[in-house]
Design a protein around this motif. Structure first.
Motif, PDB file in Angstrom:
ATOM      1  N   THR A 438       0.797  -1.232   0.000  1.00  0.00           N
ATOM      2  CA  THR A 438       0.000   0.000   0.000  1.00  0.00           C
ATOM      3  C   THR A 438       0.826   1.276   0.000  1.00  0.00           C
ATOM      4  N   GLY A 439       2.073   1.199   0.447  1.00  0.00           N
ATOM      5  CA  GLY A 439       2.899   2.391   0.564  1.00  0.00           C
ATOM      6  C   GLY A 439       2.689   3.150   1.858  1.00  0.00           C
ATOM      7  N   HIS A 440       1.754   2.714   2.704  1.00  0.00           N
ATOM      8  CA  HIS A 440       1.483   3.386   3.972  1.00  0.00           C
ATOM      9  C   HIS A 440       2.465   2.919   5.047  1.00  0.00           C
ATOM     10  N   ARG A 441       2.598   3.727   6.090  1.00  0.00           N
ATOM     11  CA  ARG A 441       3.435   3.323   7.214  1.00  0.00           C
ATOM     12  C   ARG A 441       2.909   2.033   7.807  1.00  0.00           C
ATOM     13  N   LEU A 442       3.815   1.130   8.126  1.00  0.00           N
ATOM     14  CA  LEU A 442       3.418  -0.127   8.741  1.00  0.00           C
ATOM     15  C   LEU A 442       3.029   0.063  10.201  1.00  0.00           C
ATOM     16  N   PHE A 443       3.650   1.033  10.864  1.00  0.00           N
ATOM     17  CA  PHE A 443       3.450   1.186  12.301  1.00  0.00           C
ATOM     18  C   PHE A 443       3.249   2.652  12.660  1.00  0.00           C
ATOM     19  N   THR A 444       2.312   2.902  13.564  1.00  0.00           N
ATOM     20  CA  THR A 444       2.184   4.235  14.138  1.00  0.00           C
ATOM     21  C   THR A 444       3.343   4.470  15.103  1.00  0.00           C
ATOM     22  N   ASP A 445       3.488   5.706  15.569  1.00  0.00           N
ATOM     23  CA  ASP A 445       4.542   5.998  16.535  1.00  0.00           C
ATOM     24  C   ASP A 445       4.371   5.162  17.803  1.00  0.00           C
ATOM     25  N   GLU A 446       3.100   4.971  18.207  1.00  0.00           N
ATOM     26  CA  GLU A 446       2.853   4.183  19.409  1.00  0.00           C
ATOM     27  C   GLU A 446       3.237   2.715  19.188  1.00  0.00           C
ATOM     28  N   GLU A 447       2.892   2.189  18.031  1.00  0.00           N
ATOM     29  CA  GLU A 447       3.251   0.806  17.728  1.00  0.00           C
ATOM     30  C   GLU A 447       4.766   0.633  17.629  1.00  0.00           C
ATOM     31  N   ALA A 448       5.435   1.606  17.020  1.00  0.00           N
ATOM     32  CA  ALA A 448       6.893   1.535  16.912  1.00  0.00           C
ATOM     33  C   ALA A 448       7.534   1.525  18.297  1.00  0.00           C
ATOM     34  N   ALA A 449       7.026   2.392  19.188  1.00  0.00           N
ATOM     35  CA  ALA A 449       7.569   2.437  20.546  1.00  0.00           C
ATOM     36  C   ALA A 449       7.317   1.126  21.277  1.00  0.00           C
ATOM     37  N   GLY A 450       6.140   0.522  21.065  1.00  0.00           N
ATOM     38  CA  GLY A 450       5.837  -0.744  21.705  1.00  0.00           C
ATOM     39  C   GLY A 450       6.733  -1.867  21.214  1.00  0.00           C
ATOM     40  N   ARG A 451       7.009  -1.882  19.912  1.00  0.00           N
ATOM     41  CA  ARG A 451       7.890  -2.910  19.357  1.00  0.00           C
ATOM     42  C   ARG A 451       9.304  -2.754  19.915  1.00  0.00           C
ATOM     43  N   ALA A 452       9.770  -1.504  19.967  1.00  0.00           N
ATOM     44  CA  ALA A 452      11.108  -1.264  20.499  1.00  0.00           C
ATOM     45  C   ALA A 452      11.215  -1.722  21.952  1.00  0.00           C
ATOM     46  N   GLN A 453      10.206  -1.406  22.755  1.00  0.00           N
ATOM     47  CA  GLN A 453      10.242  -1.790  24.164  1.00  0.00           C
ATOM     48  C   GLN A 453      10.187  -3.303  24.323  1.00  0.00           C
ATOM     49  N   ALA A 454       9.367  -3.968  23.506  1.00  0.00           N
ATOM     50  CA  ALA A 454       9.273  -5.429  23.594  1.00  0.00           C
ATOM     51  C   ALA A 454      10.604  -6.085  23.268  1.00  0.00           C
ATOM     52  N   LEU A 455      11.299  -5.574  22.260  1.00  0.00           N
ATOM     53  CA  LEU A 455      12.589  -6.138  21.897  1.00  0.00           C
ATOM     54  C   LEU A 455      13.654  -5.822  22.945  1.00  0.00           C
ATOM     55  N   LEU A 456      13.611  -4.634  23.523  1.00  0.00           N
ATOM     56  CA  LEU A 456      14.540  -4.301  24.607  1.00  0.00           C
ATOM     57  C   LEU A 456      14.412  -5.297  25.752  1.00  0.00           C
TER      58      LEU A 456
END
Length: 548
Positions: A438-456
């Motif tokens: 689609t060309g749209h962002r895969l993740f919102t800022d909130e989702e990106a932050a959640g993914r980063a925290q989960a991986l940390l």
């Protein structure tokens, strides 16, 4: 020169910008000539101790030192050159452009008589498998060596010095199985001949356990949790069980992959997993297996095929030489005539001897360097709905088209760091990831932050979220480099030595993350010598033959 005595008296070290010490309250005596295997969980301070013994840590750079660390009764910083150190990253130790000159560099700086240096250099290079009889001349360009060969070269330079203290930081991590034994035996022969004190850091203890006098296990942020002979600590019983529970790779114990409660990419369509392959597919030069069987070709393009290669030859040398080399012959590829495929929902492991072209093949398949010959074709499952006009070969794609579909973990983690903190490094990919359909962002800022925290949290990096990625330990850098690619949710992930520097617990988490990725219908191709990793992923194995 005989070995040296090592003494630590309440010694500790806190790196600049870190709230907690890497090592604290260390009390230790290593008699001259003793062989010590240093173990402990990732981040326990093993590399810090080796660097301090080599005299390369300086408290003047806002770090903090406590207690005393002595070599033959003298502070280690005042005896630089007294200890030879092989670092985790061999790239950092290659100094000169020719193999012979690089191996001689340390001995020359120690003012070893000229008439002795070159005999030492040749002996050292032969011992580690880089001598003339192995097809490596003294004039070989060091930039043309593989990562494993550079690791051998770094060790040869130390052996040629013949220092009273030899410090090795995971010296066999990137070596093929035969090379592991060859390098270990070369070290032991030099130690036997010179009487040097040996301190070797290694996560996989089995290689060294029967050949050392003592096993020391460091406690993260503290002192020594266990001290004894390998026989005492690794024999069946509560001590062995405690070490395994702490993440130490005790011989014979392989941890189960750790399930990680996170989804690689919630926007993914959930393509069905590809049909399971045979556990071993020996792929050699000319497309012929070790036992003379012809490897399967790419066949017709299927709906779930991500990549197909036919008659592929790979090289890091440009096929079309520039004006400086207009009269030189076309460079020979390191591998030629390879036929292989990568399906959605499968794991593939590429293995083979050092210098056989594994990393070069990976970079070619990932679209980062051009194929020397043959064809590389991306299937519709990789291109996506918005990629119908993309070229067949991923090398011809724009960077934005490539990174949204293919993620690559390099052999040297530092080559992919772009941010100033660990957290921002993990946020970078999700913030820039676009759905190729689609060309749209895969993740919102909130989702990106959640993914980063989960991986940390999953990869034990939470306490390091605000530090600079370049200041992490080798194992921490490796985990971060894998996490940054997974965070962006690409269709296929290419990894070069993904388990380097990991203790058993962090290894299990990395394997768990990649297994989840494959279960979602995504694909993993890894270059590794880690047979346990291949088995845990139920991977199809492609073994490359050494170039002729």
């Amino acid at each position: 020169m005989p070995g040296a005595r090592i003494t630590a008296e309440g010694w500790g070290w806190r790196h600049a910008g870190r709230p907690a010490a890497a090592v604290a309250g260390l009390d230790l005596t290593v008699p001259a000539g003793q062989r010590v295997l240093l173990a402990g969980p990732s981040g326990a301070g093993k590399s810090t101790l080796l660097y301090a013994l080599a005299g390369v840590l300086d408290p003047a750079d806002e770090s903090e030192e406590t207690g005393r660390l002595l070599v033959d009764g003298i502070p280690s910083r005042e005896l630089r050159g007294h200890a030879g150190l092989v670092q985790q990253d061999p790239e950092t130790q290659v100094i000169l452009s020719r193999v012979g000159d690089d191996a001689a560099f340390g001995a020359e700086n120690l003012r070893v008589p000229r008439e002795l240096i070159w005999d030492r250099v040749r002996d050292a290079l032969d011992a580690v498998g880089l001598g003339e009889e192995h097809g490596i001349s003294l004039c070989r360009d060091t930039s043309k060596l593989s990562g494993g060969q550079k690791q051998r070269l770094a060790l040869a330079g130390i052996l040629a010095m013949r220092p009273p203290v030899i410090l090795l930081d995971e010296p066999t991590a990137n070596l093929d199985p035969a090379g592991v034994l060859e390098v270990r035996d070369a070290v032991l022969a030099v130690v036997q001949r010179t009487g040097a004190t040996l301190v070797v850091v290694e996560h996989r203890l089995a290689v060294w356990a029967e050949h050392v006098d003592r096993l020391l296990v460091l406690e993260p942020g503290g002192g020594i949790s266990h001290d004894g002979t390998p026989g005492q600590l690794l024999s069946p019983g509560p001590v062995r069980e405690a070490l395994a529970a702490a993440g130490v790779w005790v011989p014979g114990h392989v941890p189960a992959p750790t399930p990680v409660n996170w989804r690689s990419n919630p926007a993914h369509s959930g393509a069905e997993s590809g049909e399971k392959r045979a556990t071993s597919d020996l792929q050699l030069q000319g497309g012929r297996g070790r036992e003379g069987t012809t490897a399967a070709g790419p066949g017709p393009l299927s709906a779930h095929r991500l990549l197909g290669a036919s008659g592929l030859s790979v090289s890091r040398e440009p096929l079309r030489p520039g004006w400086r080399r207009r009269f030189t012959p076309v460079p020979e590829p390191v591998q030629r005539d390879l036929d292989l495929t990568l399906q959605a929902g499968e794991a593939v492991v590429v293995t083979g001897a050092n210098g056989s072209g594994k990393s070069t093949l990976l970079l070619t398949l990932a679209g980062l360097i051009p194929a020397h010959a043959g064809t590389l074709t991306a299937g519709p499952a990789l291109k996506g709905e918005r990629g119908t006009r993309l070229a067949e070969d991923p090398f011809r794609w724009r960077a934005a088209d490539l990174v949204s579909r293919i993620g690559t973990v390099f052999q040297e983690p530092e080559h992919q760091f772009v941010a100033t903190t660990v957290r921002d490094e993990l946020l970078f990919g999700p913030r820039h990831a676009r759905d190729p359909r689609t060309g749209h962002r895969l993740f919102t800022d909130e989702e990106a932050a959640g993914r980063a925290q989960a991986l940390l949290e999953a990869l034990r990096l939470t306490a390091l979220a605000d530090v600079n990625p370049f200041t992490l330990s080798g194992g921490e850098k490796r985990r971060l480099s894998v996490a940054t690619v997974l965070a962006a949710g690409p269709e296929v992930v290419f990894l070069d030595e993904p388990t380097f520097g990991q203790d058993a617990l962090t290894w299990a988490v990395l394997v768990g993350l990649l297994r989840d990725l494959v279960a979602e219908g995504r694909s993993v191709l890894a270059v590794t010598h880690d047979a346990d990793f291949a088995a845990a992923l139920d991977a199809r194995v492609i073994e490359l033959e050494s170039a002729a």
